[in-house]
Design a protein around this motif. Sequence first.
Motif, PDB file in Angstrom:
ATOM      1  N   GLU A  35      39.433  44.447  34.689  1.00  0.00           N
ATOM      2  CA  GLU A  35      39.274  45.189  33.433  1.00  0.00           C
ATOM      3  C   GLU A  35      38.413  44.415  32.446  1.00  0.00           C
ATOM      4  OE1 GLU A  35      38.906  47.977  30.861  1.00  0.00           O
ATOM      5  OE2 GLU A  35      39.797  48.327  32.825  1.00  0.00           O
ATOM      6  N   ASP A  36      38.579  43.099  32.375  1.00  0.00           N
ATOM      7  CA  ASP A  36      37.742  42.266  31.502  1.00  0.00           C
ATOM      8  C   ASP A  36      36.267  42.385  31.885  1.00  0.00           C
ATOM      9  OD1 ASP A  36      39.944  41.380  30.093  1.00  0.00           O
ATOM     10  OD2 ASP A  36      40.013  39.408  31.071  1.00  0.00           O
ATOM     11  N   ILE A  37      35.993  42.326  33.182  1.00  0.00           N
ATOM     12  CA  ILE A  37      34.605  42.417  33.660  1.00  0.00           C
ATOM     13  C   ILE A  37      34.030  43.795  33.329  1.00  0.00           C
ATOM     14  CG2 ILE A  37      33.147  42.492  35.723  1.00  0.00           C
ATOM     15  CD1 ILE A  37      35.086  40.392  36.944  1.00  0.00           C
ATOM     16  N   LEU A  38      34.810  44.844  33.565  1.00  0.00           N
ATOM     17  CA  LEU A  38      34.330  46.196  33.274  1.00  0.00           C
ATOM     18  C   LEU A  38      34.068  46.383  31.782  1.00  0.00           C
ATOM     19  CD1 LEU A  38      36.579  48.268  35.702  1.00  0.00           C
ATOM     20  CD2 LEU A  38      34.128  47.799  35.921  1.00  0.00           C
ATOM     21  N   GLN A  39      34.927  45.807  30.950  1.00  0.00           N
ATOM     22  CA  GLN A  39      34.726  45.910  29.503  1.00  0.00           C
ATOM     23  C   GLN A  39      33.435  45.199  29.092  1.00  0.00           C
ATOM     24  OE1 GLN A  39      36.319  47.769  27.284  1.00  0.00           O
ATOM     25  NE2 GLN A  39      34.885  47.051  25.739  1.00  0.00           N
ATOM     26  N   GLU A  40      33.204  44.013  29.637  1.00  0.00           N
ATOM     27  CA  GLU A  40      31.959  43.291  29.346  1.00  0.00           C
ATOM     28  C   GLU A  40      30.748  44.104  29.783  1.00  0.00           C
ATOM     29  OE1 GLU A  40      31.641  39.275  30.855  1.00  0.00           O
ATOM     30  OE2 GLU A  40      33.705  38.855  30.281  1.00  0.00           O
ATOM     31  N   SER A  41      30.847  44.749  30.947  1.00  0.00           N
ATOM     32  CA  SER A  41      29.749  45.572  31.449  1.00  0.00           C
ATOM     33  C   SER A  41      29.460  46.733  30.515  1.00  0.00           C
ATOM     34  CB  SER A  41      30.070  46.114  32.846  1.00  0.00           C
ATOM     35  OG  SER A  41      30.145  45.058  33.757  1.00  0.00           O
ATOM     36  N   ARG A  42      30.510  47.380  30.025  1.00  0.00           N
ATOM     37  CA  ARG A  42      30.318  48.499  29.092  1.00  0.00           C
ATOM     38  C   ARG A  42      29.625  48.018  27.817  1.00  0.00           C
ATOM     39  NH1 ARG A  42      35.350  50.188  31.456  1.00  0.00           N
ATOM     40  NH2 ARG A  42      36.574  48.974  29.973  1.00  0.00           N
ATOM     41  N   GLU A  43      30.040  46.844  27.330  1.00  0.00           N
ATOM     42  CA  GLU A  43      29.427  46.294  26.117  1.00  0.00           C
ATOM     43  C   GLU A  43      27.959  45.946  26.354  1.00  0.00           C
ATOM     44  OE1 GLU A  43      31.981  43.038  25.074  1.00  0.00           O
ATOM     45  OE2 GLU A  43      33.653  44.373  24.585  1.00  0.00           O
ATOM     46  N   THR A  44      27.661  45.379  27.519  1.00  0.00           N
ATOM     47  CA  THR A  44      26.274  45.034  27.851  1.00  0.00           C
ATOM     48  C   THR A  44      25.419  46.288  27.939  1.00  0.00           C
ATOM     49  OG1 THR A  44      26.947  43.069  29.062  1.00  0.00           O
ATOM     50  CG2 THR A  44      24.785  43.962  29.585  1.00  0.00           C
ATOM     51  N   LEU A  81      31.579  40.464  42.197  1.00  0.00           N
ATOM     52  CA  LEU A  81      32.901  39.912  41.927  1.00  0.00           C
ATOM     53  C   LEU A  81      33.955  41.025  41.918  1.00  0.00           C
ATOM     54  CD1 LEU A  81      34.603  37.455  41.281  1.00  0.00           C
ATOM     55  CD2 LEU A  81      33.913  37.679  38.895  1.00  0.00           C
ATOM     56  N   ILE A  82      33.616  42.160  41.345  1.00  0.00           N
ATOM     57  CA  ILE A  82      34.548  43.296  41.336  1.00  0.00           C
ATOM     58  C   ILE A  82      34.858  43.726  42.770  1.00  0.00           C
ATOM     59  CG2 ILE A  82      34.726  45.774  40.807  1.00  0.00           C
ATOM     60  CD1 ILE A  82      33.653  45.142  38.045  1.00  0.00           C
ATOM     61  N   ALA A  83      33.846  43.713  43.645  1.00  0.00           N
ATOM     62  CA  ALA A  83      34.080  44.061  45.056  1.00  0.00           C
ATOM     63  C   ALA A  83      35.064  43.073  45.687  1.00  0.00           C
ATOM     64  CB  ALA A  83      32.760  44.079  45.827  1.00  0.00           C
ATOM     65  N   LYS A  84      34.953  41.783  45.341  1.00  0.00           N
ATOM     66  CA  LYS A  84      35.884  40.780  45.876  1.00  0.00           C
ATOM     67  C   LYS A  84      37.288  40.986  45.313  1.00  0.00           C
ATOM     68  CE  LYS A  84      32.450  37.247  46.873  1.00  0.00           C
ATOM     69  NZ  LYS A  84      31.992  35.888  46.615  1.00  0.00           N
ATOM     70  N   ILE A  85      37.374  41.384  44.039  1.00  0.00           N
ATOM     71  CA  ILE A  85      38.679  41.663  43.435  1.00  0.00           C
ATOM     72  C   ILE A  85      39.313  42.866  44.127  1.00  0.00           C
ATOM     73  CG2 ILE A  85      39.834  42.458  41.324  1.00  0.00           C
ATOM     74  CD1 ILE A  85      37.772  40.739  39.748  1.00  0.00           C
ATOM     75  N   GLU A  86      38.517  43.908  44.374  1.00  0.00           N
ATOM     76  CA  GLU A  86      39.012  45.093  45.079  1.00  0.00           C
ATOM     77  C   GLU A  86      39.516  44.723  46.482  1.00  0.00           C
ATOM     78  OE1 GLU A  86      39.495  48.180  44.148  1.00  0.00           O
ATOM     79  OE2 GLU A  86      38.579  48.046  42.171  1.00  0.00           O
ATOM     80  N   SER A  87      38.785  43.852  47.138  1.00  0.00           N
ATOM     81  CA  SER A  87      39.180  43.395  48.468  1.00  0.00           C
ATOM     82  C   SER A  87      40.509  42.645  48.408  1.00  0.00           C
ATOM     83  CB  SER A  87      38.076  42.505  49.051  1.00  0.00           C
ATOM     84  OG  SER A  87      38.468  41.972  50.286  1.00  0.00           O
ATOM     85  N   ALA A  88      40.663  41.800  47.382  1.00  0.00           N
ATOM     86  CA  ALA A  88      41.922  41.054  47.209  1.00  0.00           C
ATOM     87  C   ALA A  88      43.078  42.023  46.947  1.00  0.00           C
ATOM     88  CB  ALA A  88      41.801  40.048  46.073  1.00  0.00           C
ATOM     89  N   LEU A  89      42.843  43.048  46.144  1.00  0.00           N
ATOM     90  CA  LEU A  89      43.890  44.040  45.870  1.00  0.00           C
ATOM     91  C   LEU A  89      44.275  44.790  47.155  1.00  0.00           C
ATOM     92  CD1 LEU A  89      42.560  45.360  42.443  1.00  0.00           C
ATOM     93  CD2 LEU A  89      44.748  44.174  42.814  1.00  0.00           C
TER      94      LEU A  89
END
Length: 138
Positions: A35-44, A81-89
């Motif tokens: 969620e932190d990464i997605l929020q940063e992406s939206r801001e960017t 990194l999000i893909a790796k997080i999804e894989s971990a989940l």
Amino acid sequence: MAVDLDESYKPSEDEPFMCDRQREYFRRKLLAWKEDILQESRETLAALQNENENHPDLADRASSETDRAIELRARDRQRKLIAKIESALTRLEEGTYGYCEETGEPISLKRLDARPIATLSIEAQERHERREKVYRDD
């Protein structure tokens, strides 16, 4: 099944490895990171859309383009990194999270806490990096 975790909970070697509480702890940690990464992406994205100003000075324009390229490269790394997080989940759901992909042994809780997307134990990671270095030096 809901697992009750208070904010101060930290996984401990004193409990069974990858018990419900540990799995829930890492699930929450991974989801918060995502969620932190997605929020940063939206801001960017919003900043890049607002920065459509025309720079009359060539140096300003070049600087702006360089900044944009760096930002987009960082976003691409975060997408991976999000893909790796999804894989971990997914591994959490399957029950394979926390176990080394190479040896099948548990990955240390300290390593998982520091790098929740880890797929190799420290020993296996070091072997992997040594092999990589040998081939890279050829």
